[in-house]
Design an enzyme around this catalytic site. Structure first.
Site, PDB file in Angstrom:
ATOM      1  N   GLU A   5       0.728  -1.679  -0.217  1.00 18.81           N
ATOM      2  CA  GLU A   5      -0.078  -0.010   0.014  1.00 18.81           C
ATOM      3  C   GLU A   5       1.113   1.187  -0.075  1.00 18.81           C
ATOM      4  OE1 GLU A   5      -4.355   1.495   2.298  1.00 18.81           O
ATOM      5  OE2 GLU A   5      -3.004  -0.358   3.372  1.00 18.81           O
TER       6      GLU A   5
ATOM      7  N   CYS B   7      -6.530   4.581  -3.348  1.00 17.95           N
ATOM      8  CA  CYS B   7      -6.627   3.245  -3.425  1.00 17.95           C
ATOM      9  C   CYS B   7      -7.747   3.058  -3.905  1.00 17.95           C
ATOM     10  CB  CYS B   7      -6.949   3.381  -1.457  1.00 17.95           C
ATOM     11  SG  CYS B   7      -5.754   3.517  -0.555  1.00 17.95           S
TER      12      CYS B   7
ATOM     13  N   ASP C 122      -0.535  -0.343  -4.867  1.00 16.47           N
ATOM     14  CA  ASP C 122      -1.678   0.356  -5.619  1.00 16.47           C
ATOM     15  C   ASP C 122      -2.109   1.577  -6.171  1.00 16.47           C
ATOM     16  OD1 ASP C 122      -1.388   1.300  -3.176  1.00 16.47           O
ATOM     17  OD2 ASP C 122      -3.597   1.137  -2.239  1.00 16.47           O
ATOM     18  N   HIS C 123      -0.492   2.142  -5.427  1.00 18.72           N
ATOM     19  CA  HIS C 123      -0.811   3.505  -5.700  1.00 18.72           C
ATOM     20  C   HIS C 123       0.910   3.693  -5.503  1.00 18.72           C
ATOM     21  CE1 HIS C 123      -1.772   5.497  -2.338  1.00 18.72           C
ATOM     22  NE2 HIS C 123      -3.197   5.231  -2.638  1.00 18.72           N
TER      23      HIS C 123
END
Length: 576
Positions: free
Chosen positions: A16, A55, A268-269
């Site tokens: 994450e 997210c 996710d990013h």
């Protein structure tokens, strides 16, 4: 447990809020031996990007293979507590088109054992049809012997809040002690965890191991002790994530599954720093991507191939020899059916409290960004992000008149309508080339390509959110999937004829049907709340004896149907 199946197993390791601050990507501060080893044993992608720098929009595109703005999942945190933000048309769950299914459900329908441990955060609740197991105990080890698996393990301790000077989650402790529910805005961060696990997570204080003097501070952020300390904390959490990765790889080895398992590590990013997370600059959308598949993927290879995380799903289907549905918008990037990308795309819309609209396109060198609200400042009010020490340092220096040079990049009260960057020669994206005549041709090409993409995929981008919600939730009420019907076929019925029960003299098939467009159906023969629910993929064959079937209809964004219960009996032939 040794795999004997021909289909490959698939393991996704999801981090994450993580940019490629790893040794294998050339970062000398990082302590990532397990991730580095994974890269040495597989292929590392230098140009991998997510579709949104936050997210839920990003994760919804990954899990569906669809751009978030094409299916209505582009606004961040649609489950907002409307007591805190009464001006927003929330809470609601996005309702994608009826034909949209989650990638794990497609794999499950084709024989895969699917597990998720444990974060989802898709802008809608994960349908029960998607996962055989979804929670903190979900693991491939619980599958049937020889069954191929698709397992996702999410590591969330790298979340931006790990960098905060004073953990804002500490304010949740009184709620936990009183047994009150968590605010919707942060509930997804702790989904699947016990109360004790949450308490430990938000109270744990640890010494910082990474030397703050050795970290690199982006030029658009204040180079101050507070900023450096926050980045050092990020490196510590990435080191923790590396240990998490190592344990999973070790478990594959123990189970004899290494050679037939595709391992994919991704985030996710990008990292949770200002002008990174929530933004389409490379710091917000460029992510680590490493793929290992012994004997099938090149070892120790680094590639500049453009990849978007929307490509993960269709690639997995292709490698599992499952036809990729034509509505899926991602491309396959591995295997015989791989499609080389020329561009990746990213979006920004309402994130928490603040409305915005930004669209971006990037090739292997240039990025074009279109700001639909150039009158807006970059630093809009998003309460959660402003708890970051680097945000606070930016404001402190600005108010003191000391924010000079590149620090103004994120402090401007207006934005240019267009931004164009040479990401190779200007990786921090500080020199806007949009008005430079030398790059007029490049600007025109990317403008036109973004226009074509928006025309095809930006279905919900210009629809006001309140109108979108009225379409998805008529009169503000979440739609509910129709209760499934039991339909006996190929059987001679004796006595009462009904769709919910019957007595038969020969093996009989029970078909399940829902009147809701696009609904999936799940069923079980078991009693109780802990029953093992199966995905319905075809008529249920009943042989001699009695069977009770429980069934529910499910559609993404809808409320699950009421449960249907049917009791069926196949009598002995002598009873004719």
């Amino acid at each position: 447990m040794h795999s004997t199946n021909e289909k490959p197993n698939i393991l996704w390791i999801s981090l994450e809020d993580t940019s490629p601050r790893m040794g294998c990507y050339g970062d000398n501060v990082a302590r990532t031996p397990n991730i580095d080893r994974l890269a040495q044993e597989g292929t590392m992608y230098e140009n991998a990007f997510c579709t949104a720098g936050v997210c839920a929009p990003s994760r919804s595109s990954i899990i569906t293979g669809m751009y978030a703005n094409s299916i209505g999942t582009h606004h961040m945190r649609t489950e907002h507590d409307n007591k805190q933000t009464p001006e927003l048309p929330t809470p609601y769950y996005a309702v994608p088109p009826a034909h949209v299914k989650l990638i794990p459900e497609i794999l499950r329908a084709n024989g895969y054992y699917t597990t998720n441990n444990a974060k989802t955060d898709y802008q809608f609740l994960p349908p029960v049809t998607a996962w055989d197991e979804n929670g903190t105990k979900a693991h491939w080890r619980n599958r049937n012997s020889g069954q191929p698996f698709f397992s996702v393990f999410n590591y969330d301790a790298t979340h931006e809040s790990a960098m905060f000077a004073d953990n804002p989650m500490a304010q949740l402790l009184p709620l936990l002690e009183r047994g009150q529910p968590l605010p919707e805005q942060v509930k997804n961060l702790f989904k699947g965890r016990s109360i004790e696990e949450i308490k430990k997570s938000i109270t744990q204080e640890r010494p910082v191991v990474t030397d703050p003097d050795k970290v690199e501070v982006p030029p658009y952020l204040p180079d101050t002790p507070k900023t450096r300390l926050s980045i050092a904390k990020l490196y510590d959490r990435i080191a923790d994530a590396d240990q998490f990765v190592g344990k999973l790889l070790e478990q594959l080895e123990e189970d004899g599954l290494r050679d037939n398992t595709i391992v994919i590590l991704w985030s996710d990013h990008g990292e949770g720093l200002p002008r990174a997370k929530r933004w389409p600059y490379d710091a917000g959308i460029r992510i680590p991507l490493i793929v290992r598949w012994p004997g099938k993927i090149s070892e120790g290879h680094t590639t500049a191939q453009l990849v978007s995380l929307i490509d993960l799903g269709p690639t997995m289907l292709s490698l599992a020899d499952i036809p990729v549905p034509q509505h899926i918008q991602g491309k396959t990037f591995i295997g015989n059916d791989d499609e080389e990308r020329q561009y990746v795309f990213a979006t920004r819309d309402r994130y928490d409290e603040a409305y915005d609209k930004v669209r971006a396109i990037r090739d292997d060198r240039f990025k074009y960004i279109r700001n639909y609200y150039p009158e807006n400042p970059y630093m809009q009010w998003v309460a959660f992000s402003h708890d970051h020490p680097a945000f606070q340092e930016l404001w402190r220096l600005q108010l003191a008149g000391e924010a000079k040079g590149d620090l103004q990049a994120f402090l401007q009260n207006k934005r240019p309508p267009e931004e164009l960057y040479d990401c190779v020669n200007d990786p921090d994206e500080l020199n806007n080339l949009a008005s430079d005549p030398q790059y007029k041709e490049q600007l025109g090409i990317l403008r036109a390509e973004l226009d074509k993409w928006c025309e095809k995929y930006d279905v919900w981008g210009d629809i006001p959110e309140d109108q979108m919600v009225k379409t998805m939730w008529p009169e503000g009420i979440q739609p509910q999937t129709a209760k499934p019907l039991f339909i006996p076929i190929n059987g001679q019925v004796r006595g009462k004829v009904a769709a919910s029960e019957g007595v038969y003299h020969e093996p009989t098939a029970i078909m399940l049907h829902s009147a809701t467009q696009g609904a999936s159906i799940t069923y079980t023969f078991e009693e109780g709340d802990n029953a093992n629910w199966k995905l319905y993929t075809g008529p249920i064959i009943l042989n001699e004896g009695s069977k009770q079937i429980r069934a529910k209809s499910v559609r993404i964004g809808y409320k699950d149907s009421e449960e249907a219960v049917g009791l069926f009996e196949v009598a002995k032939k002598s009873d004719k």
